[in-house]
Design an enzyme around this catalytic site. Structure first.
Site, PDB file in Angstrom:
ATOM      1  N   ASP A 144       0.821  -1.217   0.000  1.00 32.37           N
ATOM      2  CA  ASP A 144       0.000   0.000   0.000  1.00 32.37           C
ATOM      3  C   ASP A 144       0.854   1.265   0.000  1.00 32.37           C
ATOM      4  O   ASP A 144       1.937   1.288   0.555  1.00 32.37           O
ATOM      5  CB  ASP A 144      -0.853   0.041   1.274  1.00 32.37           C
ATOM      6  CG  ASP A 144      -2.164  -0.699   1.111  1.00 32.37           C
ATOM      7  OD1 ASP A 144      -2.410  -1.223   0.013  1.00 32.37           O
ATOM      8  OD2 ASP A 144      -2.940  -0.743   2.083  1.00 32.37           O
ATOM      9  N   TRP A 165     -10.386   5.298   1.791  1.00 32.24           N
ATOM     10  CA  TRP A 165     -10.187   5.087   3.225  1.00 32.24           C
ATOM     11  C   TRP A 165      -9.448   3.773   3.520  1.00 32.24           C
ATOM     12  O   TRP A 165      -9.360   3.355   4.655  1.00 32.24           O
ATOM     13  CB  TRP A 165     -11.536   5.094   3.949  1.00 32.24           C
ATOM     14  CG  TRP A 165     -12.317   6.348   3.722  1.00 32.24           C
ATOM     15  CD1 TRP A 165     -12.234   7.487   4.479  1.00 32.24           C
ATOM     16  CD2 TRP A 165     -13.285   6.608   2.694  1.00 32.24           C
ATOM     17  NE1 TRP A 165     -13.092   8.435   3.979  1.00 32.24           N
ATOM     18  CE2 TRP A 165     -13.747   7.932   2.885  1.00 32.24           C
ATOM     19  CE3 TRP A 165     -13.790   5.862   1.642  1.00 32.24           C
ATOM     20  CZ2 TRP A 165     -14.701   8.522   2.057  1.00 32.24           C
ATOM     21  CZ3 TRP A 165     -14.743   6.449   0.809  1.00 32.24           C
ATOM     22  CH2 TRP A 165     -15.183   7.762   1.031  1.00 32.24           C
ATOM     23  N   ASP A 166      -8.967   3.114   2.479  1.00 28.82           N
ATOM     24  CA  ASP A 166      -8.339   1.800   2.636  1.00 28.82           C
ATOM     25  C   ASP A 166      -9.297   0.795   3.282  1.00 28.82           C
ATOM     26  O   ASP A 166      -8.904   0.020   4.142  1.00 28.82           O
ATOM     27  CB  ASP A 166      -7.036   1.899   3.445  1.00 28.82           C
ATOM     28  CG  ASP A 166      -6.144   0.673   3.235  1.00 28.82           C
ATOM     29  OD1 ASP A 166      -6.497  -0.188   2.404  1.00 28.82           O
ATOM     30  OD2 ASP A 166      -5.107   0.574   3.906  1.00 28.82           O
ATOM     31  N   TYR A 167     -10.539   0.812   2.847  1.00 32.87           N
ATOM     32  CA  TYR A 167     -11.488  -0.207   3.304  1.00 32.87           C
ATOM     33  C   TYR A 167     -11.385  -1.429   2.402  1.00 32.87           C
ATOM     34  O   TYR A 167     -12.382  -1.907   1.875  1.00 32.87           O
ATOM     35  CB  TYR A 167     -12.917   0.337   3.291  1.00 32.87           C
ATOM     36  CG  TYR A 167     -13.228   1.244   4.464  1.00 32.87           C
ATOM     37  CD1 TYR A 167     -12.849   0.877   5.752  1.00 32.87           C
ATOM     38  CD2 TYR A 167     -13.917   2.441   4.302  1.00 32.87           C
ATOM     39  CE1 TYR A 167     -13.130   1.696   6.828  1.00 32.87           C
ATOM     40  CE2 TYR A 167     -14.207   3.265   5.378  1.00 32.87           C
ATOM     41  CZ  TYR A 167     -13.799   2.891   6.635  1.00 32.87           C
ATOM     42  OH  TYR A 167     -14.080   3.692   7.706  1.00 32.87           O
ATOM     43  N   ASP A 168     -10.130  -1.876   2.186  1.00 30.62           N
ATOM     44  CA  ASP A 168      -9.999  -3.077   1.362  1.00 30.62           C
ATOM     45  C   ASP A 168     -10.608  -4.260   2.110  1.00 30.62           C
ATOM     46  O   ASP A 168     -10.743  -4.257   3.324  1.00 30.62           O
ATOM     47  CB  ASP A 168      -8.542  -3.323   0.959  1.00 30.62           C
ATOM     48  CG  ASP A 168      -7.591  -3.314   2.139  1.00 30.62           C
ATOM     49  OD1 ASP A 168      -8.051  -3.186   3.288  1.00 30.62           O
ATOM     50  OD2 ASP A 168      -6.387  -3.438   1.916  1.00 30.62           O
TER      51      ASP A 168
END
Lengths: 735, 128
Positions: free
Chosen positions: A285, A396-399
């Site tokens: 990331d 938001w990096d809601y992976d």
């Protein structure tokens, strides 16, 4: 009288002097990361056009540049680009219908239920569990190496073997009763290949259709490695399967274009669906917009032959890239464990974000359709059959970290093949596996759109699974801020007020920090959930861990020393929140930090930080819910309090539910493995592990005895002690 | 004009220490409290911080009113804490635990401060 009073005052004063010391004993969950860059704060940045001019000290290498040494870790000759093809027909696998004493797959079975039919350990006797054996994998940081370890391993058990991998992907067969090593395959993964974390979540058991029983490699163990290889060995002797790929290995860097070791890595076991190994990989990331591709690929489980690719920005090309070409860069990557559905011929891929998680202006419409989604890919062709998106235009990096769980939903006209999809948002979606349509209602609700990031508008709505209980707490208020005393509490109240916060989906900001709750470590992560189909009970452990983030201009990012992993000046460091980074090729860098007090390392929000919940899937009601994890190993300044108070700590690693009515979960930062009564949630037993229990436990029976295994590998980001110990428990023999 | 009381024995030194502690704790509360109030946050901290500073200063002059001021601020903190977070134990902890320990220390200085403030002591005392 005077004497007495002064003595008393002196005594009290001594007490006052020790208050700071005493306060450290106040139970407090401390957050999870070592010191990291804090958000620079208000007035950080210009938002005008200067910001658009990149001052990259280092130009991106051409994606056509040759791969650096070590990227093709085993120097496997590539051969010509392969055309798409179909897998060799497969035989039925034991994971589709496991023996009751086995745990043959990462999620126990192909449904990924984490449910075992074993019932020897019950709420009545769980308190008597004792260690049966401890096995050391040998993988932990060597002296002088930065700790990037978090093994996260769940062993599998088939017949007479307990199969596991070390954090650096060595494959190991153990005697299930004694922990004695039967064989070990050294995968020779180098330290440089560790991405954010050295993890090997598990190995895969496969029975070949083309090799008869009794021949080498009839039964095989498959692992995907940190340095992007598939390795298949014989389950009986651990020898490489010569007929698979190039002498037992497949180079997954083929077609990926320029990269450096550690930029892309496999950490999850690839599912095998109707003979196709489906491969995903993590892309580090926060590095650069044009990071290596997040392509999903199929390989033949018998031969290692390439089958197909699903490449988001080359949707119609399912073959390998032609010479001089590469898979499309910067596309959403999937690092979580996928779920294979042999019946539907689908694989359910939990996707993440396009590269440069916190800036979306450079993403293609194709990427925007499939990021932070569950994508159902046809394993014959590599084409998506359906997509369900859990966050629109995610910044938001809601992976998706969780492995989706398959189950039969009791519908009006009989059971519906369904999929439980946990998310970091704490929204749990329930979908029809045939078409991806929600079975339980999903509402598109208005989301905040105000942002000072130019030309990067946010989605006006986001999906909410309103039919399932939310695994989260209401939006944070100033009065939720916490501390040991009014002073550190006030510090957090100031931090809260200085940040931009408009509830969930508060849009990124350059001029001041923004508060992200649930945040990328919140809700359900890779631990996933456990589901007992007999009772319809779903078990989830989850987090309440907000983040404090800020976009920074390129100039500021340079000042902070944020640079991508492929920059020649890049120096590896550990810790820090995942995702803080240069986001090279975009106008901004990103600073990601826990929402905590940097001085005491205590979270700014009040406890609990971790919860355990049981949900009745027939009624979608919470059966019980309580904080998970004690304060014994946590406290301000990282000091353990030794208090047995259940405060609810951050946790990573999933639950297991058994027919005996016992739930096993480690995961918490108190370094305990816990057993709970599935009916009431009452804690039945716990034991102190030699390292952090950031892994999902598993259970099996061997020679009439039930065992429970947990990899106590620790987790560098959770700041739990690293170890190489696989700890296995059983009830003592009755005399 | 009140002047600083010069401590003459252990009890008085201890009292001075409590007073200094109040001021040291009051300053960050007051300063950060102003910042918080200015950006729309709670006014409690600026008031509590001011009370601590004034209380500490009064105690340094030998006035028992300083102790009473702190105890009054502490007593008012209780209804405020319950108003903010209700019966939430974790929420009450930072609001009440530390201030209550300080309140015990302050209460124990009252006999000493009374003695300093009494006419007999004043006539003999050098600084008042």
């Amino acid at each position: 009288m005077i004497h007495k009073t002064s003595l008393m005052t002196a005594t009290i004063l001594f007490g006052v002097a020790v208050i700071p010391v005493a306060l450290t004993a106040v139970p407090a969950a401390f957050a999870q990361t070592p010191p990291s860059n804090s958000a620079p704060g208000p007035g950080n940045a210009t938002t005008g056009h200067d910001a658009e001019k990149s001052s990259d000290k280092f130009d991106a290498p051409s994606p056509y540049a040759p791969q650096a040494p070590g990227v093709n870790a085993a120097n496997i000759p590539d051969g010509p680009p392969a055309e798409p093809s179909e897998p060799t027909p497969a035989v039925s696998q034991i994971s589709s219908n496991p023996d009751h004493d086995d745990w043959p797959a990462y999620g126990r079975d192909s449904n990924a239920t984490r449910y075992s039919p074993l019932d020897q350990i019950t709420p009545e006797n769980a308190g008597r569990l004792k260690r049966a054996f401890v096995y050391h994998t040998g993988s932990k940081p060597a002296p002088g190496q930065i700790n990037k370890w978090a093994a996260e391993t769940t062993p599998i058990k088939v017949g007479d073997g307990l199969y596991t991998c070390s954090a650096l992907n060595d494959i190991i067969k153990l005697d299930p009763a004694t922990g004695k090593e039967i064989w070990r395959h050294n995968s020779d993964v180098k330290y440089d290949s560790i991405p954010y974390t050295a993890a090997c979540k598990g190995v895969v058991y496969y029975t070949a259709s083309t090799v008869p029983e009794g021949q080498p490699c009839h039964n095989r163990i498959l692992v995907g490695t940190l340095d992007m290889r598939l390795i298949e060995v014989d389950a009986d002797d651990g020898k490489l399967c010569e007929g698979f790929g190039y002498h037992g290995q497949v180079n997954l860097m083929k077609g990926m274009g320029e990269s450096v070791p550690g930029f892309v890595a496999m950490t999850a076991p690839p599912p095998i669906v109707n003979g196709a190994i489906v491969v995903n990989h993590e892309v580090l990331d926060g590095q650069r917009r044009w990071a290596p591709s997040g392509v999903i690929r199929g390989y033949d489980a018998e031969t290692g032959r390439f089958l197909w690719a699903w490449d988001v920005n080359r949707p119609d090309q399912h073959g390998e890239p032609q010479p001089g070409q590469h898979y499309s860069r910067g596309t959403p990557n999937s690092w979580a464990a996928m779920t294979g559905d042999n019946e539907q011929g689908l694989v359910y891929v939990p996707t993440g974000n396009s590269a440069a998680d916190y800036y979306s202006a450079l993403r293609s419409p194709e990427e925007n359709k499939v990021s932070s989604s569950i994508v159902a890919i046809d394993v014959k062709t590599g084409s998506p059959r359906w997509v369900f998106q859990t966050v629109h235009k995610d910044v938001w990096d809601y992976d998706m970290g969780s492995q989706a769980t398959m189950f039969d939903f009791p519908g009006k006209d009989g059971p519906v093949p369904a999929l439980i999809v946990p998310t970091k948002r704490g929204q749990t979606f329930v979908l029809d596996r045939r078409d991806g349509k929600p079975i339980l209602p999903v509402e598109e609700r208005a989301a905040p759109t105000q942002t000072d990031v130019p030309n990067d508008p946010r989605s006006p709505t986001q999906p909410w699974s309103v039919g399932m209980p939310r695994l989260g707490v209401p939006d944070l208020k100033e009065t939720d801020m916490w501390g040991m005393s009014p002073i550190d509490q006030l510090y957090c109240r100031l931090k809260y007020r200085r940040a931009k916060y408009q509830g969930e989906f508060t849009a990124p900001e350059i001029s001041r920090p923004w508060l992200e709750y649930p945040g990328y470590n919140g809700g359900s992560d890779w631990g996933s959930m456990a589901y007992d189909a007999r009772s319809g009970v779903l078990i989830a452990n989850w987090n309440i861990t907000p983040m404090y983030d800020q976009l920074v201009t390129r100039k500021k990012a340079d000042q902070l020393g944020l640079m991508p992993v492929d920059d020649p000046n890049f120096t590896p460091s550990s810790g820090g929140a995942e995702g803080a980074g240069a986001m090279a090729d975009t106008p901004y860098g990103i600073v990601v930090s826990p929402f905590w007090n940097e001085f005491t390392h205590m979270m700014c929000n009040k406890p609990p930080y971790g919860m355990l919940t049981a949900i009745d899937m027939h009624t979608q009601k919470v059966l019980w819910q309580h904080p998970l994890g004690s304060a014994r190993a946590n406290g301000p300044w990282g000091l353990p309090t030794h208090l047995p108070l259940t405060i609810g700590t951050p946790n990573n690693g999933g639950p297991v539910i058994t027919a005996g009515g016992v739930i096993f979960v480690a995961a918490t930062t108190d370094d305990l493995i816990h057993a709970f009564d599935a009916k009431t949630g009452k804690e039945l037993w716990n034991d102190v592990l030699p390292g952090g229990g950031q892994a999902t436990p598993m259970t099996y029976e061997y020679k009439g005895k039930q065992y429970v295994a947990i990899m106590a590998g620790g987790h560098h980001f959770m700041m739990t002690p690293v170890s190489d110990a696989l700890v296995v428990y059983a009830l003592p023999d009755s005399k | 004009m009140a002047t600083l009381h010069k401590p003459r024995n252990g009890a008085e030194w201890a009292t001075v220490c409590v007073a200094v502690l109040l001021i040291l704790l009051g300053l960050p509360l007051f300063i950060m409290g102003i910042q918080l109030a200015m950006i729309g946050g709670s006014f409690y901290y600026v008031l509590f911080g001011a009370a601590l500073i004034v209380a500490g200063a009064l105690m340094l002059t030998g006035s028992v009113n300083g102790a009473f001021l702190y105890l009054a601020a502490w007593a008012l903190t209780w209804p405020w804490a319950f108003w903010e977070v209700g019966m939430d134990g974790w929420g009450l902890l930072p609001r009440l635990f530390g201030p209550t320990i300080i309140a015990i220390a302050v209460a124990l200085t009252i006999p000493t401060l009374r003695r300093i403030g009494s006419p007999v002591m004043s006539s003999r005392g050098s600084m008042v």
